[in-house]
Design a protein around this motif. Sequence first.
Motif, mmCIF file in Angstrom:
data_model
loop_
_atom_site.group_PDB
_atom_site.id
_atom_site.type_symbol
_atom_site.label_atom_id
_atom_site.label_comp_id
_atom_site.label_asym_id
_atom_site.label_seq_id
_atom_site.Cartn_x
_atom_site.Cartn_y
_atom_site.Cartn_z
ATOM 1 N N ALA A 1 0.819 -1.219 0.000
ATOM 2 C CA ALA A 1 0.000 0.000 0.000
ATOM 3 C C ALA A 1 0.852 1.268 0.000
ATOM 4 O O ALA A 1 0.384 2.326 -0.419
ATOM 5 N N ASP A 2 2.103 1.166 0.444
ATOM 6 C CA ASP A 2 2.992 2.337 0.495
ATOM 7 C C ASP A 2 3.778 2.548 -0.796
ATOM 8 O O ASP A 2 4.518 3.514 -0.926
ATOM 9 N N VAL A 3 3.654 1.656 -1.743
ATOM 10 C CA VAL A 3 4.433 1.729 -2.981
ATOM 11 C C VAL A 3 3.747 2.692 -3.941
ATOM 12 O O VAL A 3 2.886 2.314 -4.716
ATOM 13 N N ASP A 4 4.151 3.975 -3.844
ATOM 14 C CA ASP A 4 3.507 5.006 -4.662
ATOM 15 C C ASP A 4 4.499 5.837 -5.476
ATOM 16 O O ASP A 4 4.131 6.835 -6.077
ATOM 17 N N THR A 5 5.758 5.439 -5.496
ATOM 18 C CA THR A 5 6.754 6.093 -6.350
ATOM 19 C C THR A 5 7.630 5.021 -6.983
ATOM 20 O O THR A 5 7.630 3.864 -6.552
ATOM 21 N N SER A 6 8.399 5.404 -7.959
ATOM 22 C CA SER A 6 9.286 4.447 -8.629
ATOM 23 C C SER A 6 10.379 3.929 -7.702
ATOM 24 O O SER A 6 10.737 2.758 -7.764
ATOM 25 N N LEU A 7 10.911 4.801 -6.847
ATOM 26 C CA LEU A 7 11.940 4.344 -5.915
ATOM 27 C C LEU A 7 11.366 3.318 -4.944
ATOM 28 O O LEU A 7 12.014 2.320 -4.620
ATOM 29 N N LYS A 8 10.137 3.555 -4.495
ATOM 30 C CA LYS A 8 9.493 2.598 -3.591
ATOM 31 C C LYS A 8 9.192 1.292 -4.314
ATOM 32 O O LYS A 8 9.258 0.211 -3.728
ATOM 33 N N GLN A 9 8.893 1.376 -5.595
ATOM 34 C CA GLN A 9 8.653 0.176 -6.380
ATOM 35 C C GLN A 9 9.934 -0.659 -6.463
ATOM 36 O O GLN A 9 9.896 -1.886 -6.293
ATOM 37 N N LEU A 10 11.062 -0.015 -6.708
ATOM 38 C CA LEU A 10 12.344 -0.728 -6.738
ATOM 39 C C LEU A 10 12.638 -1.359 -5.382
ATOM 40 O O LEU A 10 13.075 -2.511 -5.300
ATOM 41 N N TYR A 11 12.391 -0.600 -4.309
ATOM 42 C CA TYR A 11 12.606 -1.123 -2.954
ATOM 43 C C TYR A 11 11.767 -2.377 -2.738
ATOM 44 O O TYR A 11 12.256 -3.396 -2.248
ATOM 45 N N GLN B 1 15.186 -5.793 -13.244
ATOM 46 C CA GLN B 1 15.836 -5.246 -14.445
ATOM 47 C C GLN B 1 14.844 -4.425 -15.272
ATOM 48 O O GLN B 1 15.154 -3.319 -15.713
ATOM 49 N N GLU B 2 13.653 -4.987 -15.479
ATOM 50 C CA GLU B 2 12.636 -4.301 -16.280
ATOM 51 C C GLU B 2 12.198 -2.998 -15.614
ATOM 52 O O GLU B 2 12.052 -1.968 -16.283
ATOM 53 N N THR B 3 12.016 -3.033 -14.312
ATOM 54 C CA THR B 3 11.577 -1.845 -13.585
ATOM 55 C C THR B 3 12.676 -0.787 -13.575
ATOM 56 O O THR B 3 12.402 0.403 -13.754
ATOM 57 N N THR B 4 13.907 -1.213 -13.392
ATOM 58 C CA THR B 4 15.041 -0.278 -13.428
ATOM 59 C C THR B 4 15.104 0.415 -14.780
ATOM 60 O O THR B 4 15.241 1.640 -14.860
ATOM 61 N N ARG B 5 14.984 -0.355 -15.833
ATOM 62 C CA ARG B 5 15.017 0.211 -17.189
ATOM 63 C C ARG B 5 13.888 1.225 -17.374
ATOM 64 O O ARG B 5 14.098 2.325 -17.890
ATOM 65 N N VAL C 1 22.018 1.523 -7.358
ATOM 66 C CA VAL C 1 21.188 0.452 -6.800
ATOM 67 C C VAL C 1 21.271 -0.779 -7.701
ATOM 68 O O VAL C 1 21.430 -1.907 -7.233
ATOM 69 N N HIS C 2 21.190 -0.551 -9.008
ATOM 70 C CA HIS C 2 21.276 -1.655 -9.970
ATOM 71 C C HIS C 2 22.598 -2.396 -9.830
ATOM 72 O O HIS C 2 22.633 -3.643 -9.834
ATOM 73 N N CYS C 3 23.690 -1.666 -9.693
ATOM 74 C CA CYS C 3 25.009 -2.294 -9.527
ATOM 75 C C CYS C 3 25.068 -3.136 -8.255
ATOM 76 O O CYS C 3 25.617 -4.235 -8.257
ATOM 77 N N CYS C 4 24.511 -2.612 -7.175
ATOM 78 C CA CYS C 4 24.489 -3.362 -5.915
ATOM 79 C C CYS C 4 23.744 -4.680 -6.082
ATOM 80 O O CYS C 4 24.223 -5.737 -5.666
#
Length: 143
Positions: free
Chosen positions: A47-57, A78-82, A100-103
């Motif tokens: 429910a808290d996933v409301d931004t792209s950074l939160k989606q990646l998290y 990978q798809e979400t990062t792209r 973040v992708h590199c990590c």
Amino acid sequence: MGNMKVFLKEDEQVYLNGAHIRVDRKVSIELLNKPKFLLEHHIMPIADVDTSLKQLYFIIQLIIIHSVPDDEGRKLFQETTRSVLEKNQSPLIAQLVKRVHCCVARGREYDALKMLRNAIREQDQNEMKMGNKSEFGALSLAS
């Protein structure tokens, strides 16, 4: 590297190798190997996933705690990062997402979560100051 001890308070939860564990009293758990785990306060509800950074998290969190096959979770990441990099106009966000992708690519998911937590916290604070919710609010890369 030695064993790791995890200290939990009464009614605190931990996600350990896909298992959701709640303790009924203050305990310490000694981890004798390197399991995948997240403490309750590091879990982001959907429910808290409301931004792209939160989606990646959230996706990295799924890779760590759920029994999603590793390659499926990484493919989704990978798809979400792209997608985030294609939509984003902020050089700071792009730089953060690349770090973040590199990590994650190096198997350092916990480092990636820490970077994202710090960026999300800063983004949320900036939005509160500005009184609006922007997908790619101002942030620094101090992480």
